[in-house]
Design an enzyme around this catalytic site. Sequence first.
Site, PDB file in Angstrom:
ATOM      1  N   GLU A  36      21.783   5.335  10.176  1.00 53.61           N
ATOM      2  CA  GLU A  36      20.939   5.000   9.029  1.00 53.61           C
ATOM      3  C   GLU A  36      21.854   4.394   7.971  1.00 53.61           C
ATOM      4  O   GLU A  36      22.859   5.013   7.602  1.00 53.61           O
ATOM      5  CB  GLU A  36      20.254   6.257   8.470  1.00 53.61           C
ATOM      6  CG  GLU A  36      19.346   5.904   7.314  1.00 53.61           C
ATOM      7  CD  GLU A  36      18.597   7.100   6.708  1.00 53.61           C
ATOM      8  OE1 GLU A  36      18.693   8.214   7.250  1.00 53.61           O
ATOM      9  OE2 GLU A  36      17.938   6.878   5.680  1.00 53.61           O
ATOM     10  N   ARG A 261      27.007  18.242  17.386  1.00 60.28           N
ATOM     11  CA  ARG A 261      27.663  17.428  16.366  1.00 60.28           C
ATOM     12  C   ARG A 261      29.117  17.858  16.234  1.00 60.28           C
ATOM     13  O   ARG A 261      29.466  18.999  16.517  1.00 60.28           O
ATOM     14  CB  ARG A 261      26.996  17.643  15.006  1.00 60.28           C
ATOM     15  CG  ARG A 261      25.632  17.096  14.881  1.00 60.28           C
ATOM     16  CD  ARG A 261      25.028  17.553  13.561  1.00 60.28           C
ATOM     17  NE  ARG A 261      25.431  16.725  12.450  1.00 60.28           N
ATOM     18  CZ  ARG A 261      24.729  15.663  12.049  1.00 60.28           C
ATOM     19  NH1 ARG A 261      23.636  15.313  12.664  1.00 60.28           N
ATOM     20  NH2 ARG A 261      25.140  14.954  11.022  1.00 60.28           N
ATOM     21  N   LYS A 271      26.351  13.220   4.999  1.00 63.56           N
ATOM     22  CA  LYS A 271      26.374  12.010   4.174  1.00 63.56           C
ATOM     23  C   LYS A 271      25.912  12.310   2.753  1.00 63.56           C
ATOM     24  O   LYS A 271      26.397  11.706   1.804  1.00 63.56           O
ATOM     25  CB  LYS A 271      25.501  10.922   4.802  1.00 63.56           C
ATOM     26  CG  LYS A 271      26.255  10.113   5.830  1.00 63.56           C
ATOM     27  CD  LYS A 271      25.507   8.849   6.195  1.00 63.56           C
ATOM     28  CE  LYS A 271      24.423   9.175   7.192  1.00 63.56           C
ATOM     29  NZ  LYS A 271      23.782   7.972   7.756  1.00 63.56           N
TER      30      LYS A 271
HETATM   31  P1  ATP Z   1      23.523  13.145   7.880  1.00 65.11           P
HETATM   32  O1  ATP Z   1      22.790  14.291   8.510  1.00 65.11           O
HETATM   33  O2  ATP Z   1      24.824  13.499   7.270  1.00 65.11           O
HETATM   34  O3  ATP Z   1      22.675  12.279   7.007  1.00 65.11           O
HETATM   35  P2  ATP Z   1      22.896  11.569  10.106  1.00 65.11           P
HETATM   36  O4  ATP Z   1      22.955  12.234  11.393  1.00 65.11           O
HETATM   37  O5  ATP Z   1      21.542  11.448   9.521  1.00 65.11           O
HETATM   38  O6  ATP Z   1      23.931  12.227   9.115  1.00 65.11           O
HETATM   39  P3  ATP Z   1      22.943   8.886  10.998  1.00 65.11           P
HETATM   40  O7  ATP Z   1      23.380   7.658  10.314  1.00 65.11           O
HETATM   41  O8  ATP Z   1      21.505   9.047  11.283  1.00 65.11           O
HETATM   42  O9  ATP Z   1      23.504  10.112  10.158  1.00 65.11           O
HETATM   43  O10 ATP Z   1      23.779   9.088  12.320  1.00 65.11           O
HETATM   44  C1  ATP Z   1      23.857   8.111  13.334  1.00 65.11           C
HETATM   45  C2  ATP Z   1      24.171   8.794  14.622  1.00 65.11           C
HETATM   46  O11 ATP Z   1      25.380   9.534  14.509  1.00 65.11           O
HETATM   47  C3  ATP Z   1      23.092   9.782  15.000  1.00 65.11           C
HETATM   48  O12 ATP Z   1      22.831   9.636  16.394  1.00 65.11           O
HETATM   49  C4  ATP Z   1      23.696  11.115  14.709  1.00 65.11           C
HETATM   50  O13 ATP Z   1      23.215  12.076  15.589  1.00 65.11           O
HETATM   51  C5  ATP Z   1      25.180  10.855  14.919  1.00 65.11           C
HETATM   52  N1  ATP Z   1      25.991  11.754  14.110  1.00 65.11           N
HETATM   53  C6  ATP Z   1      25.952  11.931  12.770  1.00 65.11           C
HETATM   54  N2  ATP Z   1      26.805  12.884  12.389  1.00 65.11           N
HETATM   55  C7  ATP Z   1      27.419  13.348  13.506  1.00 65.11           C
HETATM   56  C8  ATP Z   1      28.418  14.335  13.783  1.00 65.11           C
HETATM   57  N3  ATP Z   1      28.950  15.080  12.810  1.00 65.11           N
HETATM   58  N4  ATP Z   1      28.804  14.512  15.066  1.00 65.11           N
HETATM   59  C9  ATP Z   1      28.268  13.778  16.051  1.00 65.11           C
HETATM   60  N5  ATP Z   1      27.336  12.827  15.864  1.00 65.11           N
HETATM   61  C10 ATP Z   1      26.906  12.621  14.608  1.00 65.11           C
HETATM   62 MG    MG Z   2      20.052  10.670  11.007  1.00 67.37          MG
END
Ligand code: ATP
Ligand code: MG
Length: 565
Positions: A36, A261, A271
């Site tokens: 995102e 994760r 984020k």
């Molecule tokens: P946040 O929860 O901090 O907003 P997010 O998961 O919403 O992070 P995205 O931009 O949607 O952030 O993440 C893109 C991809 O990266 C998604 O498939 C998500 O599952 C993966 N991802 C995000 N954070 C992690 C992490 N700490 N470990 C592994 N994969 C991750």
């Molecule tokens: Mg996400």
Amino acid sequence: MADTPITQPTDFIRAAVIDDLNSGRFTRVHTRFPPEPNGYLHIGHAKAIGVDFGIAEEFGGQCNLRFDDTNPVKEEQEFVDNIKADIHWLGYDWDDREYYASDYFETLYEYAVKLIQKGKAYVCDLSADQIREYRGTPSEPGKNSPYRDRPVEENLDLFGRMRAGEFPEGARTLRAKIDMASGNFNMRDPVLYRILHASHHRTGDTWCIYPMYDFAHGQCDSIEGITHSLCSLEYEDHRPLYDWFLDELEIYHPRQIEFARLNLSYTVLSKRKLLQLVREGLVRGWDDPRMPTLSGLRRRGYTPEAIRDFVTRVGVAKADSTADIALLEHCLRDDLNKRAQRVMAVLRPLRVVIENYPEGQVEELDAVNNPEDPSAGTRKVPFSRVLYIEQDDFREVPPPKYFRLSPGREVRLRYAYFIKCERVVKDAAGNVVELRCTYDPATRGGNAPDGRKVKATIHWVSAEHAVEAEVRLYDRLFQVEDPDEAPAGQTFLANLNPNSLEVLSGSYAEPSLKTAQAGSLFQFERQGYFAVDPDTADGKPVFNRAVSLKDAWAKIEKGQSGDGG
Ligand code: ATP
Ligand code: MG
């Protein structure tokens, strides 16, 4: 596809992919990485990227880059650009397959209409608060919305008028008609569309209704023909909902597999929290070298190779765990040890005058660029009568087992001579400000012809030739292993390390560093690995300490193997 069947999977996702190829459920591998664009990528994303792009690469498949841009309020072009740069920096590429959930807004709208026509979705006039109230609790079923049984025609009409902008924000939503008593909250008539009178960074003002992430994600995967939709564990409970959408819409069905994760000790990887650190000025920006963002790590001196190595070593598992930040640091040392040029720099200088060295004389001494890599060759380092050494390499009263310089004692200067401290010069306050030393001309190159030994070798720079530098020393941004464990009534910010940055403005580096380019990496002998910061201005380099030489991880590993240290 791989030429020979891969039969030795390294983790459960690769095992599942192999099963699918062997059983014929899929005949190819096509994944996607779906960020995102509401922030910068961090080390956790590097893990997801390693899984998504890595698995596609290993199985001869493809991986799309797809921005999940369904929330116009939080998303920006700046984030899109930096996400792309970071993925390329890590060494992955999506060719021309750069997609956006917003590319499919029209299709998603048609999907919603199809659900309405099937009697599987309805326009609901409850407010957000009411929807929450009606949802129930884990132990109690929810209540049906009073608008749940609106006739199809009325729903179609209202949904069309929602799109046309006839209603204010929050007035209505489109909801799936599933089961308000489901044990899975995601199935209790989730919202599919909301009204947002907000400009989107790509579609501008074309839309004033936007699909929810849950209504977009699975369908985007379906539209793109993704075979394996790999995502983090929190989406496990959403899978039944994604399946329901795909089944009701009667469209192609990818396979979703969830993995844990990445969590990292002494680090936050949300984020929202990283954004807070930036917004409140607690760090200098998304690329502050203390941030776990890829841009911060890069500025700090991390290499893509070190990050990829770390991600591989952490592996892919189904259960949540926290990786040790010492392992990440170890991976960087491991990589830079092989390729970083060694140089001498004095962080906290102490002036040394060699009384028996002729005034005005300069010798060019040979120094080895990298003992791990003979092809890196040697360079010349100037030696003269006035030098700087590290304050810490001198003690007026040496404690036991301190073998470096002290009055009357002799040490080796790296690549140069033995010197002996004859006298100490102090300022009015009694601080040592200069050492008067002598050198032994017969020890050039570092050995005494008479075979006498010294117990320490220290680094130095020639005062006249050295380049003045700023050095930024970083410590962990948080002082506790789990920053989210804050004292009652406080947030993760209470755990910030007040000493995470120390700036030394009067350091000196050997003259070869005068022209060092931002981004280049060096080992400062005996001290650590340093990256040239982009703040470097003409004539005055700025260095970031990426990591010290002390390897906490190697110690941990040794301890575990029962060696005891
Ligand atoms: P946040 O929860 O901090 O907003 P997010 O998961 O919403 O992070 P995205 O931009 O949607 O952030 O993440 C893109 C991809 O990266 C998604 O498939 C998500 O599952 C993966 N991802 C995000 N954070 C992690 C992490 N700490 N470990 C592994 N994969 C991750
Ligand atoms: Mg996400």
